[in-house]
Design an enzyme around this catalytic site. Structure first.
Site, PDB file in Angstrom:
ATOM      1  CG  HIS A 113     -14.291   1.085   7.204  1.00  0.00           C
ATOM      2  ND1 HIS A 113     -13.606  -0.512   6.562  1.00  0.00           N
ATOM      3  CD2 HIS A 113     -13.825   2.189   7.143  1.00  0.00           C
ATOM      4  CE1 HIS A 113     -12.510   0.099   7.216  1.00  0.00           C
ATOM      5  NE2 HIS A 113     -12.263   1.287   7.345  1.00  0.00           N
TER       6      HIS A 113
ATOM      7  N   GLY B  47     -10.804   7.200   8.012  1.00  0.00           N
ATOM      8  CA  GLY B  47     -12.139   7.704   7.154  1.00  0.00           C
ATOM      9  C   GLY B  47     -13.304   6.499   8.103  1.00  0.00           C
TER      10      GLY B  47
ATOM     11  NE  ARG C  60     -10.571  11.952   3.601  1.00  0.00           N
ATOM     12  CZ  ARG C  60     -10.797  10.562   3.711  1.00  0.00           C
ATOM     13  NH1 ARG C  60     -11.225   9.964   4.506  1.00  0.00           N
ATOM     14  NH2 ARG C  60      -9.250  10.088   3.443  1.00  0.00           N
TER      15      ARG C  60
ATOM     16  NE  ARG D 252      -6.120   1.419   0.090  1.00  0.00           N
ATOM     17  CZ  ARG D 252      -7.075   2.741   0.345  1.00  0.00           C
ATOM     18  NH1 ARG D 252      -5.005   3.381   1.540  1.00  0.00           N
ATOM     19  NH2 ARG D 252      -7.212   3.054   0.509  1.00  0.00           N
TER      20      ARG D 252
ATOM     21  CD  GLU E 164      -9.110  -1.553   4.355  1.00  0.00           C
ATOM     22  OE1 GLU E 164      -8.844  -1.525   6.054  1.00  0.00           O
ATOM     23  OE2 GLU E 164      -9.265  -1.158   3.625  1.00  0.00           O
TER      24      GLU E 164
ATOM     25  N   GLY F 123     -11.328   0.377  13.306  1.00  0.00           N
ATOM     26  CA  GLY F 123     -10.450   0.540  14.648  1.00  0.00           C
ATOM     27  C   GLY F 123     -11.924   1.546  16.162  1.00  0.00           C
TER      28      GLY F 123
ATOM     29  CG  ASP G 192      -7.148   9.246  18.461  1.00  0.00           C
ATOM     30  OD1 ASP G 192      -7.693   7.921  19.216  1.00  0.00           O
ATOM     31  OD2 ASP G 192      -5.691   8.715  18.605  1.00  0.00           O
TER      32      ASP G 192
ATOM     33  N   GLY H 202     -15.279   1.895  15.303  1.00  0.00           N
ATOM     34  CA  GLY H 202     -16.387   0.525  15.203  1.00  0.00           C
ATOM     35  C   GLY H 202     -15.560  -1.051  16.132  1.00  0.00           C
ATOM     36  CD  GLU H 203     -12.219  -3.648  13.890  1.00  0.00           C
ATOM     37  OE1 GLU H 203     -11.302  -3.801  14.451  1.00  0.00           O
ATOM     38  OE2 GLU H 203     -12.131  -3.814  12.948  1.00  0.00           O
TER      39      GLU H 203
ATOM     40  CG  HIS I 130     -12.807   3.367   3.244  1.00  0.00           C
ATOM     41  ND1 HIS I 130     -13.835   3.833   4.006  1.00  0.00           N
ATOM     42  CD2 HIS I 130     -12.199   3.153   3.453  1.00  0.00           C
ATOM     43  CE1 HIS I 130     -12.987   4.637   5.083  1.00  0.00           C
ATOM     44  NE2 HIS I 130     -11.812   4.464   4.785  1.00  0.00           N
TER      45      HIS I 130
ATOM     46  CG  ASN J 285      -1.700   0.977   1.090  1.00  0.00           C
ATOM     47  OD1 ASN J 285      -1.954   1.790   0.212  1.00  0.00           O
ATOM     48  ND2 ASN J 285      -2.213   1.018   2.284  1.00  0.00           N
TER      49      ASN J 285
HETATM   50  P1  AMP Z   1      -8.737   2.967  11.652  1.00  0.00           P
HETATM   51  O1  AMP Z   1      -8.651   4.039  11.032  1.00  0.00           O
HETATM   52  O2  AMP Z   1      -9.489   0.758  11.219  1.00  0.00           O
HETATM   53  O3  AMP Z   1      -7.193   1.840  12.412  1.00  0.00           O
HETATM   54  O4  AMP Z   1      -9.259   3.714  13.039  1.00  0.00           O
HETATM   55  C1  AMP Z   1      -8.430   4.377  13.587  1.00  0.00           C
HETATM   56  C2  AMP Z   1      -9.336   5.343  14.343  1.00  0.00           C
HETATM   57  O5  AMP Z   1      -9.760   3.940  15.914  1.00  0.00           O
HETATM   58  C3  AMP Z   1      -8.735   6.131  15.650  1.00  0.00           C
HETATM   59  O6  AMP Z   1      -9.422   7.382  16.200  1.00  0.00           O
HETATM   60  C4  AMP Z   1      -8.545   5.308  16.884  1.00  0.00           C
HETATM   61  O7  AMP Z   1      -8.703   6.902  17.592  1.00  0.00           O
HETATM   62  C5  AMP Z   1     -10.166   4.695  17.009  1.00  0.00           C
HETATM   63  N1  AMP Z   1      -9.571   3.439  17.929  1.00  0.00           N
HETATM   64  C6  AMP Z   1      -8.539   2.633  17.749  1.00  0.00           C
HETATM   65  N2  AMP Z   1      -8.755   1.451  19.039  1.00  0.00           N
HETATM   66  C7  AMP Z   1      -9.799   2.555  19.690  1.00  0.00           C
HETATM   67  C8  AMP Z   1     -10.257   2.413  21.124  1.00  0.00           C
HETATM   68  N3  AMP Z   1     -10.136   1.315  22.312  1.00  0.00           N
HETATM   69  N4  AMP Z   1     -11.207   3.145  21.263  1.00  0.00           N
HETATM   70  C9  AMP Z   1     -11.720   3.803  20.394  1.00  0.00           C
HETATM   71  N5  AMP Z   1     -11.062   4.053  20.038  1.00  0.00           N
HETATM   72  C10 AMP Z   1     -10.694   3.747  19.467  1.00  0.00           C
END
Ligand code: AMP
Length: 399
Positions: free
Chosen positions: A209, A213, A242, A92, A385, A331, A283, A333-334, A181, A9
Site C-alpha cells: 500500500h 502513508g 515519514r 474509521r 477502504e 496513489g 508528493d 502503487g496504482e 492500513h 473518517n
Molecule cells: P494516496 O494516499 O493513496 O492518496 O496517495 C497519495 C500519493 O500518491 C501522493 O504521493 C501522490 O503524489 C501519489 N500519486 C497520486 N497520483 C499519482 C500519479 N498519477 N503518479 C504518481 N504518483 C501519484
C-alpha cells in the site's frame, strides 16, 4: 434492499465522509470538511451523484458543525437522505489495540475502550472518538459501527508482533507491533484472490500500500501474518513525510549531541522526513517530475523508496515461503509504473517478473502486470477502504 452506509473518517481538524452502496462499492456522495476548529481557511467540498465537486469556504468550529454541514449538503446537492436513507454509519477508527480484531457495534463501552487506547494513538483516537460521539448525537436512531485500522493485523503471531524489549514495556505499556492500513490490506488481498479465481484461504499475497502513508503486509490464507508499520505508523517503508525504519538509537544520538527534544525529533521523523526529507517534496508526482529533470536528490529519494520496498518484498517472501501474488495499491502503487519496475527489478529468480508493456499500459481498475503464467502474479488493484468499511459495518450488524 440496497444498504447505504455513511462512512465517516474524523481527523483532528478534518472530517471525511462518503455514502457508499455496500453492494457495489459505488460512492453516491463524498465530502471533506477541512480546518475544523481553526481560525481561518476552512472549507467544505461535497461531490454528489452527478460527480460535480461543490466547494465552499466554510469555517466549522467543531466536528458536530462539520457533520451538520455535510448533512445539509446532502439536502442541497444530493443525494437526498429521504430518498436514499442511511442504513448505518461506519466509522474509521485508527487504533483498536489488542482488544479489537473485528468491527464492532458502537456502545458506551466501545467508546470507553477507544478512549483507553488514546495513549497508543494520541493524534488519531481522540479525533475518531469525537467523530463517533457527534455522529451518534446526530443520528441517534442509526446503528454505528467502529472499523479499526489495526484489526486485520490482529492475526499476526507473537514472533512477528513482539519487539525484543523489557517485559514491563510489553505488559504494562502494551508496546508491540500493531500495524495500520488494515482495511486497505484486507480489501486488496481479497480482491487479489478473486482476480486469481481462487479461494482467499488458498493464496499468499504481499500487499504494497503505497500512498501518502505506506505499508507492506504479508497475507497468508487471507490473514495478515506480518506488516511493516509497528506500534505507530512511522515504522517500515519510506513515506511522503515519514522516515520509515531508522536506527532506534537515532533519538538518543540527536538528543545527546545536539540537545534536541523528543518532540522535535518525533515531529521531524513524522513530518519532515521520507520523500520530503530527501527530495524536499512529499508528493510522489513532484519527485517524479524533478527526477525527470535530472535532480540528484529526487533520484536518490526514488531509489531509497524503491529499495526499501524491495527489501520488504524479500523479507515477506521468506515469511510466506511461497507467494501467489504481489499487489500494488494506493496513489503511488496504482499510478507509477517506474516505481513498480524499480521495486521488483532483479527478482526473477523468485518468480517475480513484470510484463513491461502491461505495466506501462492503462491501469483503470484491477490489472495484471506480470506475464501470463508467471509464478507470481503482479497485480495493480485500486484500494477502496470506504467500501471495505461499509461491508464490515454490515457484517458487524449481522447482515
Ligand atoms: P494516496 O494516499 O493513496 O492518496 O496517495 C497519495 C500519493 O500518491 C501522493 O504521493 C501522490 O503524489 C501519489 N500519486 C497520486 N497520483 C499519482 C500519479 N498519477 N503518479 C504518481 N504518483 C501519484
Amino acid at each position: 434492499m440496497t444498504a447505504h452506509v455513511l462512512v465517516v473518517n474524523a481527523g483532528s481538524s478534518s472530517l471525511k465522509y462518503s455514502l457508499v452502496d455496500a453492494d457495489t462499492g459505488v460512492a453516491l456522495a463524498t465530502g471533506l470538511v477541512e480546518r475544523i476548529g481553526e481560525e481561518s481557511g476552512g472549507s467544505h467540498t461535497h461531490t454528489g451523484p452527478d460527480g460535480t465537486k461543490h466547494r465552499e469556504d466554510r469555517q466549522c468550529r467543531s466536528h458536530e458543525e462539520a457533520l451538520r454541514t455535510a448533512v445539509d449538503a446532502f439536502g442541497r446537492i444530493g443525494p437526498s437522505l429521504t430518498e436514499t436513507p442511511i442504513t448505518a454509519v461506519g466509522h474509521r477508527v485508527v487504533h483498536g489495540g489488542a482488544r479489537f480484531a473485528d468491527p464492532v457495534v458502537v456502545d458506551d463501552q466501545v467508546l470507553a475502550a477507544v478512549a483507553d487506547l488514546v495513549p497508543l494513538a494520541p493524534l488519531h483516537n481522540p479525533a475518531n472518538l469525537e467523530g463517533l460521539t457527534v455522529a451518534r448525537r446526530l443520528f441517534p436512531d442509526l446503528p454505528h459501527v467502529a472499523v479499526f485500522d489495526t484489526a486485520f493485523h490482529q492475526t499476526i503471531p507473537p514472533r512477528a508482533y513482539t519487539y525484543a524489549v523489557p517485559l514491563a514495556w510489553r505488559d504494562e505499556h502494551r508496546i508491540r507491533r500493531y500495524g495500520f492500513h488494515g482495511t486497505s490490506h484486507q480489501f486488496v488481498s481479497g480482491e487479489a484472490a478473486r482476480m486469481l479465481g481462487r479461494d482467499p484461504a488458498e493464496v499468499n499475497v504481499i500487499v504494497l500500500h503505497l500512498g501518502n502513508g505506506a505499508s507492506a503486509t504479508a497475507v497468508r490464507a487471507g490473514e495478515s501474518v506480518d506488516t511493516s508499520m509497528g506500534l505507530t505508523p512511522l515504522e517500515g517503508l519510506v513515506m511522503g513525510t515519514r522516515s520509515g525504519d531508522i536506527d532506534p538509537a537515532l533519538h538518543a544520538h540527536l538528543a545527546r549531541q545536539f540537545g534536541w527534544t523528543l518532540e522535535q525529533i518525533d515531529t521531524a521523523l513524522n513530518r519532515d522526513s521520507g520523500l520530503k526529507g530527501i527530495a524536499g517534496q512529499n508528493d510522489f508526482r513532484e519527485v517524479v517530475r524533478l527526477r525527470a529533470e535530472g535532480d540528484p536528490a529526487a533520484e536518490l529519494a526514488f531509489d531509497v523508496y524503491a529499495y526499501r520496498i524491495r527489501k520488504y518484498v524479500g523479507a515477506y517472501y521468506a515469511v510466506l515461503g511461497s507467494v501467489d501474488a504481489i499487489v500494488f495499491t494506493a496513489g503511488v502503487g496504482e499510478h507509477n509504473p517506474d516505481l513498480r519496475e524499480a521495486a521488483l527489478a532483479g527478482l526473477d529468480r523468485l518468480g517475480i517478473r513484470l510484463d513491461l508493456e502491461r505495466n506501462r499500459g492503462e491501469v483503470d481498475g484491477p490489472t495484471l502486470v506480470s506475464p501470463a503464467g508467471a509464478d507470481v502474479a503482479v497485480l495493480v488493484i485500486p484500494t477502496n477502504e470506504e467500501w471495505e468499511i461499509a461491508r464490515q459495518t454490515l457484517t458487524a450488524l449481522g447482515r
